[in-house]
Design a protein around this motif. Sequence first.
Motif, PDB file in Angstrom:
ATOM      1  N   LEU A 184       6.082   0.364   8.120  1.00  0.00           N
ATOM      2  CA  LEU A 184       5.063   1.351   7.761  1.00  0.00           C
ATOM      3  C   LEU A 184       4.743   2.250   8.954  1.00  0.00           C
ATOM      4  O   LEU A 184       4.566   3.462   8.797  1.00  0.00           O
ATOM      5  N   GLU A 185       4.687   1.654  10.138  1.00  0.00           N
ATOM      6  CA  GLU A 185       4.443   2.456  11.340  1.00  0.00           C
ATOM      7  C   GLU A 185       5.595   3.430  11.587  1.00  0.00           C
ATOM      8  O   GLU A 185       5.383   4.566  12.016  1.00  0.00           O
ATOM      9  N   GLN A 186       6.793   2.977  11.303  1.00  0.00           N
ATOM     10  CA  GLN A 186       7.977   3.831  11.437  1.00  0.00           C
ATOM     11  C   GLN A 186       7.849   5.060  10.540  1.00  0.00           C
ATOM     12  O   GLN A 186       8.276   6.163  10.902  1.00  0.00           O
ATOM     13  N   GLY A 187       7.248   4.874   9.373  1.00  0.00           N
ATOM     14  CA  GLY A 187       7.046   5.977   8.438  1.00  0.00           C
ATOM     15  C   GLY A 187       5.744   6.728   8.683  1.00  0.00           C
ATOM     16  O   GLY A 187       5.361   7.579   7.877  1.00  0.00           O
ATOM     17  N   ASN A 188       5.074   6.394   9.785  1.00  0.00           N
ATOM     18  CA  ASN A 188       3.805   7.042  10.150  1.00  0.00           C
ATOM     19  C   ASN A 188       2.758   6.897   9.039  1.00  0.00           C
ATOM     20  O   ASN A 188       1.980   7.820   8.770  1.00  0.00           O
ATOM     21  N   ILE A 189       2.769   5.720   8.398  1.00  0.00           N
ATOM     22  CA  ILE A 189       1.793   5.436   7.351  1.00  0.00           C
ATOM     23  C   ILE A 189       0.712   4.544   7.957  1.00  0.00           C
ATOM     24  O   ILE A 189       0.962   3.369   8.274  1.00  0.00           O
ATOM     25  N   LYS A 190      -0.469   5.106   8.145  1.00  0.00           N
ATOM     26  CA  LYS A 190      -1.590   4.347   8.724  1.00  0.00           C
ATOM     27  C   LYS A 190      -2.042   3.301   7.714  1.00  0.00           C
ATOM     28  O   LYS A 190      -2.174   3.591   6.515  1.00  0.00           O
ATOM     29  N   HIS A 191      -2.303   2.103   8.195  1.00  0.00           N
ATOM     30  CA  HIS A 191      -2.673   1.026   7.274  1.00  0.00           C
ATOM     31  C   HIS A 191      -3.459  -0.061   7.990  1.00  0.00           C
ATOM     32  O   HIS A 191      -3.465  -0.135   9.220  1.00  0.00           O
ATOM     33  N   VAL A 192      -4.100  -0.894   7.191  1.00  0.00           N
ATOM     34  CA  VAL A 192      -4.755  -2.097   7.697  1.00  0.00           C
ATOM     35  C   VAL A 192      -4.027  -3.299   7.094  1.00  0.00           C
ATOM     36  O   VAL A 192      -3.435  -3.211   6.016  1.00  0.00           O
ATOM     37  N   VAL A 193      -4.055  -4.401   7.813  1.00  0.00           N
ATOM     38  CA  VAL A 193      -3.368  -5.617   7.364  1.00  0.00           C
ATOM     39  C   VAL A 193      -4.386  -6.617   6.826  1.00  0.00           C
ATOM     40  O   VAL A 193      -5.359  -6.946   7.492  1.00  0.00           O
ATOM     41  N   MET A 194      -4.156  -7.078   5.609  1.00  0.00           N
ATOM     42  CA  MET A 194      -5.006  -8.095   4.987  1.00  0.00           C
ATOM     43  C   MET A 194      -4.104  -9.032   4.193  1.00  0.00           C
ATOM     44  O   MET A 194      -3.794  -8.770   3.027  1.00  0.00           O
ATOM     45  N   PRO A 195      -3.625 -10.112   4.808  1.00  0.00           N
ATOM     46  CA  PRO A 195      -2.687 -11.003   4.124  1.00  0.00           C
ATOM     47  C   PRO A 195      -3.300 -11.666   2.891  1.00  0.00           C
ATOM     48  O   PRO A 195      -4.494 -11.958   2.866  1.00  0.00           O
ATOM     49  N   SER A 196      -2.472 -11.884   1.915  1.00  0.00           N
ATOM     50  CA  SER A 196      -2.895 -12.610   0.717  1.00  0.00           C
ATOM     51  C   SER A 196      -2.831 -14.107   0.975  1.00  0.00           C
ATOM     52  O   SER A 196      -1.940 -14.596   1.663  1.00  0.00           O
ATOM     53  N   HIS A 197      -3.803 -14.824   0.403  1.00  0.00           N
ATOM     54  CA  HIS A 197      -3.798 -16.283   0.499  1.00  0.00           C
ATOM     55  C   HIS A 197      -3.741 -16.912  -0.893  1.00  0.00           C
ATOM     56  O   HIS A 197      -4.112 -18.063  -1.074  1.00  0.00           O
ATOM     57  N   SER A 198      -3.264 -16.142  -1.853  1.00  0.00           N
ATOM     58  CA  SER A 198      -3.193 -16.644  -3.224  1.00  0.00           C
ATOM     59  C   SER A 198      -2.063 -17.660  -3.364  1.00  0.00           C
ATOM     60  O   SER A 198      -1.061 -17.606  -2.650  1.00  0.00           O
ATOM     61  N   GLU A 199      -2.240 -18.567  -4.288  1.00  0.00           N
ATOM     62  CA  GLU A 199      -1.196 -19.552  -4.575  1.00  0.00           C
ATOM     63  C   GLU A 199      -0.087 -18.872  -5.361  1.00  0.00           C
ATOM     64  O   GLU A 199      -0.339 -18.163  -6.340  1.00  0.00           O
ATOM     65  N   GLU A 200       1.162 -19.072  -4.918  1.00  0.00           N
ATOM     66  CA  GLU A 200       2.281 -18.426  -5.586  1.00  0.00           C
ATOM     67  C   GLU A 200       2.663 -19.184  -6.852  1.00  0.00           C
ATOM     68  O   GLU A 200       2.890 -20.392  -6.820  1.00  0.00           O
ATOM     69  N   VAL A 201       2.716 -18.461  -7.956  1.00  0.00           N
ATOM     70  CA  VAL A 201       3.080 -19.055  -9.243  1.00  0.00           C
ATOM     71  C   VAL A 201       4.289 -18.308  -9.781  1.00  0.00           C
ATOM     72  O   VAL A 201       4.236 -17.094 -10.020  1.00  0.00           O
TER      73      VAL A 201
END
Length: 200
Positions: free
Chosen positions: A23-40
Amino acid sequence: MCSRIQRLTVVLASASPRRTELLEQGNIKHVVMPSHSEEVITSQVPSQVVEELSAQKAEDVYQQYEKKNAGDFLVIGSDTVVAADGKILGKPKDKEEAYQMISMLQGKAHQVYTGVTLLIKKDGKKIRKTFHECSDVHVYPMCKEEIREYIATGEPMDKAGAYGIQGAFGMYIRGIEGDYNTIVGLPLARVYQEMKEYIY
């Protein structure tokens, strides 16, 4: 008129440093918020699995972010799997499983699927886009010593399919068909095309 002023907050639902770098390579500003959901998982079809998991991650983070923030935003959920002969290869649980996975991949072609879900809050409405990309990876033949030596680097242990194309395993890649970034973990060009109408 093509605007390049980013007007929407982009939230990456992943702690992957590789996805952040893209995303940084594409100059797309962003914030990181990882998911903690259970994978189904309800499918064994690689393309369906990555779409399903990307949607779960995006939905989890969308709900988290919306509770704490007003205004419009866009969440990117992503998931990547390696598939050999139609069988999904996840992250190896130990060195022996890593050895078995790389043994399956060496000397032939396999597929890497990355699913992406974009959840956009725009003018109070929720918009969802889910898609996947697939790239073929051709691996040179590897002898047992080469496989063991690669595993000893520790690189395979947190990677789907027990390898990272951007690391030491790169010396065994004969070639690829498709988008390299899909293999790294986020098909940046497709993501940009799908979301640019919302964030600019």
